[in-house]
Design a protein around this motif. Sequence first.
Motif, mmCIF file in Angstrom:
data_model
loop_
_atom_site.group_PDB
_atom_site.id
_atom_site.type_symbol
_atom_site.label_atom_id
_atom_site.label_comp_id
_atom_site.label_asym_id
_atom_site.label_seq_id
_atom_site.Cartn_x
_atom_site.Cartn_y
_atom_site.Cartn_z
ATOM 1 N N TRP A 72 -35.152 82.894 12.592
ATOM 2 C CA TRP A 72 -34.747 84.603 12.204
ATOM 3 C C TRP A 72 -34.100 85.541 11.389
ATOM 4 O O TRP A 72 -35.191 86.164 10.894
ATOM 5 C CB TRP A 72 -34.011 84.613 13.755
ATOM 6 N N THR A 73 -33.641 85.282 10.747
ATOM 7 C CA THR A 73 -32.872 85.389 9.521
ATOM 8 C C THR A 73 -33.539 85.515 7.886
ATOM 9 O O THR A 73 -33.642 86.824 7.124
ATOM 10 C CB THR A 73 -31.615 84.855 9.307
ATOM 11 N N GLN A 74 -34.368 84.476 7.847
ATOM 12 C CA GLN A 74 -35.891 84.474 6.312
ATOM 13 C C GLN A 74 -36.157 85.577 7.255
ATOM 14 O O GLN A 74 -36.664 86.445 6.325
ATOM 15 C CB GLN A 74 -36.460 82.921 7.003
ATOM 16 N N LYS A 117 -38.465 73.884 7.619
ATOM 17 C CA LYS A 117 -37.306 74.822 7.985
ATOM 18 C C LYS A 117 -37.044 76.210 7.169
ATOM 19 O O LYS A 117 -35.903 77.095 7.285
ATOM 20 C CB LYS A 117 -36.249 73.826 8.264
ATOM 21 N N PHE A 118 -37.993 76.562 6.605
ATOM 22 C CA PHE A 118 -37.208 77.740 5.300
ATOM 23 C C PHE A 118 -38.800 78.067 5.123
ATOM 24 O O PHE A 118 -40.482 77.364 5.062
ATOM 25 C CB PHE A 118 -37.201 77.014 4.133
ATOM 26 N N ARG A 119 -39.381 79.038 5.304
ATOM 27 C CA ARG A 119 -40.478 80.091 5.584
ATOM 28 C C ARG A 119 -41.346 79.751 4.412
ATOM 29 O O ARG A 119 -40.297 80.296 3.082
ATOM 30 C CB ARG A 119 -40.415 81.461 6.003
ATOM 31 N N GLU A 120 -42.434 79.758 3.990
ATOM 32 C CA GLU A 120 -43.326 79.913 2.378
ATOM 33 C C GLU A 120 -43.077 81.041 1.862
ATOM 34 O O GLU A 120 -42.812 81.201 0.379
ATOM 35 C CB GLU A 120 -44.782 79.112 3.174
ATOM 36 N N GLU A 121 -43.708 81.881 2.522
ATOM 37 C CA GLU A 121 -43.839 83.502 2.131
ATOM 38 C C GLU A 121 -42.448 83.483 1.394
ATOM 39 O O GLU A 121 -42.106 84.687 0.630
ATOM 40 C CB GLU A 121 -43.624 84.299 3.502
ATOM 41 N N LEU A 122 -41.223 83.965 2.255
ATOM 42 C CA LEU A 122 -39.922 83.863 1.435
ATOM 43 C C LEU A 122 -39.750 83.207 0.353
ATOM 44 O O LEU A 122 -38.657 83.705 -0.459
ATOM 45 C CB LEU A 122 -38.609 83.938 2.413
#
Length: 294
Positions: A72-74, A117-122
Amino acid sequence: MAARAIHLLSRRADRPFVSINCAALPESLLESELFGHAKGAFTGAVADKKGMFEVAQRGTLFLDEVGETSPWTQVKLLRALQERMIRRVGGTDEIPVDVRIIAATNLDLKRRIEEGKFREELYYRLNVIAFEMPPLRRRTEDIPLLVNHFMQKYCQSMGKRMKRVAPEVISHFELYGWPGNVRELENVIERVVAIEDRETITATSLPLEITAPPKRDVARPAIPPGFNLMAHIDDLSKGYIYEARQLAGGNLRKTADILGVSYRSLRHLIDKFGLREAERMESIEARAESKTLI
């Protein structure tokens, strides 16, 4: 320190440098710290509060341990980076921000992406210019400079005369692995300055874990002169084949199962190593089995 150095050497040096450890705060508090909150957004929000994005306006925001942030924070971070706009928690106004982001992590973000667990776009939004901060054990040329810096720092703060460092001390430091990196080195220098009354720091002043000979892994002995890796692997393979064959009573199919290889691969190794005895044992066993079946 590297992030701060980048800030101070940039055109944003006269603007704020703001740092936040993303792993040190729970998700609900982290969101408020980053983006701020409006009055009444939650219990205890008695007034509007600016977040780190607003505090760092036209300066630098350092996101340490960014890999620990929640999905959500990502999402909110990605929106802030793409649109250069934020919205406070509980607020409705869009606030423009002009902030340079520096992020750090000790996690493998590509693996985190694969794990969901981590957004690729970010990741790609952050990974414009990336560089690795190597551990101290890979930067031994920095050790004398750091030792001198910390020696000056703690001699001055403790009101002691500047101490000399014996060459043997630097030698021990360069051989040590420094699992705690520069912080561990600083801690060691602070300790020896505090307890050592002599003007010269010697190896006797150092903690035992630094001066003790490195423990050698018994599974990986010292490499002898003339070592041949492939011959060593072949010798190990022969030994395992022999041991497994004994356990299997000479049955090569059972031997292959014990070794976790196919029967065909085992026969190939037998041919490669010239283990004809194994073939004779298999032949004898096959004849014995045929008599039993009759």
